[in-house]
Design a protein around this motif. Structure first.
Motif, PDB file in Angstrom:
ATOM      1  N   GLY A 138      -1.241   3.275  -3.504  1.00  9.32           N
ATOM      2  CA  GLY A 138       0.016   2.577  -3.745  1.00  9.32           C
ATOM      3  C   GLY A 138       1.170   3.141  -2.922  1.00  9.32           C
ATOM      4  O   GLY A 138       2.317   3.082  -3.340  1.00  9.32           O
ATOM      5  N   ASP A 139       0.835   3.675  -1.730  1.00 14.63           N
ATOM      6  CA  ASP A 139       1.866   4.262  -0.859  1.00 14.63           C
ATOM      7  C   ASP A 139       2.383   3.192   0.100  1.00 14.63           C
ATOM      8  O   ASP A 139       1.636   2.680   0.938  1.00 14.63           O
ATOM      9  CB  ASP A 139       1.241   5.428  -0.079  1.00 14.63           C
ATOM     10  CG  ASP A 139       2.166   5.988   0.984  1.00 14.63           C
ATOM     11  OD1 ASP A 139       3.336   5.562   1.068  1.00 14.63           O
ATOM     12  OD2 ASP A 139       1.708   6.860   1.743  1.00 14.63           O
ATOM     13  N   PRO A 140       3.662   2.813  -0.010  1.00 15.59           N
ATOM     14  CA  PRO A 140       4.176   1.731   0.838  1.00 15.59           C
ATOM     15  C   PRO A 140       4.148   2.056   2.336  1.00 15.59           C
ATOM     16  O   PRO A 140       4.010   1.144   3.151  1.00 15.59           O
ATOM     17  CB  PRO A 140       5.614   1.519   0.341  1.00 15.59           C
ATOM     18  CG  PRO A 140       5.927   2.651  -0.557  1.00 15.59           C
ATOM     19  CD  PRO A 140       4.645   3.293  -0.984  1.00 15.59           C
ATOM     20  N   THR A 154      -7.866  -2.760   1.100  1.00 12.66           N
ATOM     21  CA  THR A 154      -6.668  -2.351   0.367  1.00 12.66           C
ATOM     22  C   THR A 154      -5.593  -1.946   1.363  1.00 12.66           C
ATOM     23  O   THR A 154      -5.882  -1.315   2.385  1.00 12.66           O
ATOM     24  CB  THR A 154      -6.941  -1.209  -0.625  1.00 12.66           C
ATOM     25  OG1 THR A 154      -5.702  -0.882  -1.288  1.00 12.66           O
ATOM     26  CG2 THR A 154      -7.482   0.038   0.062  1.00 12.66           C
ATOM     27  N   LEU A 155      -4.363  -2.361   1.069  1.00 14.72           N
ATOM     28  CA  LEU A 155      -3.251  -1.915   1.915  1.00 14.72           C
ATOM     29  C   LEU A 155      -3.017  -0.435   1.703  1.00 14.72           C
ATOM     30  O   LEU A 155      -2.701   0.302   2.629  1.00 14.72           O
ATOM     31  CB  LEU A 155      -1.982  -2.713   1.594  1.00 14.72           C
ATOM     32  CG  LEU A 155      -1.964  -4.164   2.082  1.00 14.72           C
ATOM     33  CD1 LEU A 155      -0.755  -4.910   1.537  1.00 14.72           C
ATOM     34  CD2 LEU A 155      -1.963  -4.216   3.609  1.00 14.72           C
ATOM     35  N   THR A 215      -3.079   5.735 -16.048  1.00 15.64           N
ATOM     36  CA  THR A 215      -1.734   5.241 -15.749  1.00 15.64           C
ATOM     37  C   THR A 215      -1.768   4.466 -14.434  1.00 15.64           C
ATOM     38  O   THR A 215      -2.502   4.813 -13.525  1.00 15.64           O
ATOM     39  CB  THR A 215      -0.726   6.398 -15.600  1.00 15.64           C
ATOM     40  OG1 THR A 215      -1.289   7.355 -14.714  1.00 15.64           O
ATOM     41  CG2 THR A 215      -0.431   7.039 -16.931  1.00 15.64           C
ATOM     42  N   ALA A 216      -0.995   3.421 -14.397  1.00 16.59           N
ATOM     43  CA  ALA A 216      -0.885   2.657 -13.145  1.00 16.59           C
ATOM     44  C   ALA A 216      -0.250   3.554 -12.085  1.00 16.59           C
ATOM     45  O   ALA A 216       0.529   4.444 -12.407  1.00 16.59           O
ATOM     46  CB  ALA A 216      -0.019   1.417 -13.367  1.00 16.59           C
ATOM     47  N   ALA A 217      -0.636   3.312 -10.842  1.00 17.75           N
ATOM     48  CA  ALA A 217      -0.048   4.103  -9.755  1.00 17.75           C
ATOM     49  C   ALA A 217       1.466   3.917  -9.762  1.00 17.75           C
ATOM     50  O   ALA A 217       1.955   2.800  -9.763  1.00 17.75           O
ATOM     51  CB  ALA A 217      -0.625   3.661  -8.413  1.00 17.75           C
ATOM     52  N   PHE A 270      -3.824  -3.359  -3.510  1.00 16.04           N
ATOM     53  CA  PHE A 270      -2.760  -2.357  -3.358  1.00 16.04           C
ATOM     54  C   PHE A 270      -2.725  -1.580  -4.660  1.00 16.04           C
ATOM     55  O   PHE A 270      -2.712  -2.190  -5.740  1.00 16.04           O
ATOM     56  CB  PHE A 270      -1.403  -3.019  -3.113  1.00 16.04           C
ATOM     57  CG  PHE A 270      -0.257  -2.048  -2.986  1.00 16.04           C
ATOM     58  CD1 PHE A 270       0.004  -1.409  -1.777  1.00 16.04           C
ATOM     59  CD2 PHE A 270       0.554  -1.753  -4.082  1.00 16.04           C
ATOM     60  CE1 PHE A 270       1.057  -0.509  -1.659  1.00 16.04           C
ATOM     61  CE2 PHE A 270       1.607  -0.854  -3.974  1.00 16.04           C
ATOM     62  CZ  PHE A 270       1.864  -0.229  -2.760  1.00 16.04           C
ATOM     63  N   GLY A 271      -2.700  -0.235  -4.589  1.00 16.47           N
ATOM     64  CA  GLY A 271      -2.660   0.557  -5.809  1.00 16.47           C
ATOM     65  C   GLY A 271      -3.832   0.216  -6.711  1.00 16.47           C
ATOM     66  O   GLY A 271      -4.989   0.188  -6.264  1.00 16.47           O
ATOM     67  N   PRO A 272      -3.542  -0.086  -7.998  1.00 17.84           N
ATOM     68  CA  PRO A 272      -4.626  -0.281  -8.967  1.00 17.84           C
ATOM     69  C   PRO A 272      -5.460  -1.535  -8.731  1.00 17.84           C
ATOM     70  O   PRO A 272      -6.560  -1.638  -9.267  1.00 17.84           O
ATOM     71  CB  PRO A 272      -3.881  -0.384 -10.313  1.00 17.84           C
ATOM     72  CG  PRO A 272      -2.480  -0.745  -9.980  1.00 17.84           C
ATOM     73  CD  PRO A 272      -2.207  -0.177  -8.615  1.00 17.84           C
TER      74      PRO A 272
END
Ligand code: TXA
Ligand code: MG
Length: 330
Positions: free
Chosen positions: A278-280, A273-274, A4-6, A265-267
């Motif tokens: 996927g945590d803003p 990676t930021l 599943t996507a983040a 970012f995320g996936p």
């Protein structure tokens, strides 16, 4: 089973402690700040939403808690002039005003000491920093107990009126911050005056110290400047240190094209990676560091691609900043 996507991280609600105006309350508030958590506290102007100004995550949480759609720069609060001199360069005018009006409702925008360790999120990547030494005894006690610089915008959700009582803070931010120190109503009730001394004296925001009083002290009239600090045109050659990348920037990239540095970012994985999860908040904390690093890696004439960031919550502020980085520059 398919991966599943983040999913966007849902904000963790926390119990907001109301701390008394006592030594124990201040000690607890300082402890929370050291943990990188957010504490609202009274100043003589309005309640501030404080976080450790050296801690990227803490500063990112301030923007998250307020729901600010932009990373506008924050005021750094310090216990005295000596501490403030560690973070900015004071010329004679600045020293004079600091000695006369600090502690008190005057914020000075001064050239940043870049190696002093403030999070670049506090200054939104600018080469100046806004410094203030508040007069409120509880603010002073907290700054002394914490022993470091405290970034603090007014303790209200973005777009709402500034709070002058602990109850106002709780009405807007309960569940989003660790604590509020209850010091009763604020005496001044309007924000600090913001004066830029990065060049000729410029009033950026009227406030607790009247402009005429500052003009009399400086002996020159003030110009009235734009409040949006980020709009100051940068001199040639300063762009890199403003974190406006020299490289060309492409947004919403699912992968790298030939020769591009990819920021994931995320996936979407990349050279950087930021936030892999996927945590803003983590992404915001990393943003200015990664802009700089990716630009260095891309080199002159290089290109940087950014993975898509969901345009909600703190993601809106991240996207606002990335759009500016991607905009054509003259
Ligand atoms: O009275 C106050 O100043 C309160 C209390 C909590 O200290 N704080 C406050 O912060 O009003 P805030 O974040 O609501 O307002 C900060 C203002 C923003 O308009 C921002 O653009 C400006 O200060 N500012 C901060 N750093 C700046 C910089 N380097 N250059 C120009 N403007 C800056
Ligand atoms: Mg405000």
């Amino acid at each position: 089973m398919t991966a599943t996507a983040a999913t966007p991280t849902l904000r963790q609600m926390e119990r907001t402690e109301t701390l008394p105006a006592s030594d124990a309350g201040i000690a607890r508030a300082a402890e929370l700040l050291r943990e990188g958590r957010l504490v609202a506290f009274p100043t003589e102007t309005v309640y501030g939403l404080g976080g450790d100004a050296r801690n990227d995550q803490a500063v990112a949480r301030i923007f998250d808690a307020k729901g600010r759609p932009r990373f506008n720069p924050l005021i750094v609060h310090l216990p005295d002039l000596a501490a403030a001199e560690g973070y900015a360069r004071f010329d004679d005018r600045a020293l004079e005003l600091a000695r006369r009006f600090w502690p008190g409702p005057l914020t000075l925008v001064l050239p940043l000491r870049a190696q002093a360790g403030l999070s670049p999120l506090v200054t939104a990547g600018l080469e100046t920093v806004a410094l203030r030494v508040p007069a409120h005894p509880l603010a002073r006690a907290l700054l002394a107990a914490f022993g470091g610089p405290v970034a603090a915008p007014s303790a209200n959700p973005s777009g709402r009126v500034s709070p002058t009582r602990a109850a106002h803070v709780l009405a807007g931010l309960a569940g989003r911050i660790a604590a509020v120190v209850d010091g009763g109503p604020c005496a001044v009730g309007v924000e600090s005056t913001i004066l830029s001394l990065d060049g000729p004296p410029r009033l950026l925001r009227p406030g607790g110290v009247p402009a005429e009083v500052l003009e009399a002290a400086l002996g020159v009239p003030l110009t009235h400047g734009p409040v949006e600090a980020g709009q100051r045109p940068s001199a040639p050659g300063q762009l890199a240190s403003h974190y406006a990348p020299a490289a060309a920037v492409r947004l919403n990239a699912r992968g790298a094209e030939t020769g591009e540095i990819l920021v994931g970012f995320g996936p979407v994985h990349g050279d950087f990676t930021l936030s892999a999860s996927g945590d803003p908040v983590e992404a915001a904390a990393n943003l200015f560091h990664i802009l700089r690093e990716a630009d260095r890696l891309a080199g002159p004439g290089g290109r940087i691609a950014f993975a898509p960031i969901p345009d909600e919550g703190l993601g809106r502020a991240i996207n606002d900043r990335l759009r500016r980085a991607a905009a054509p520059r003259g």
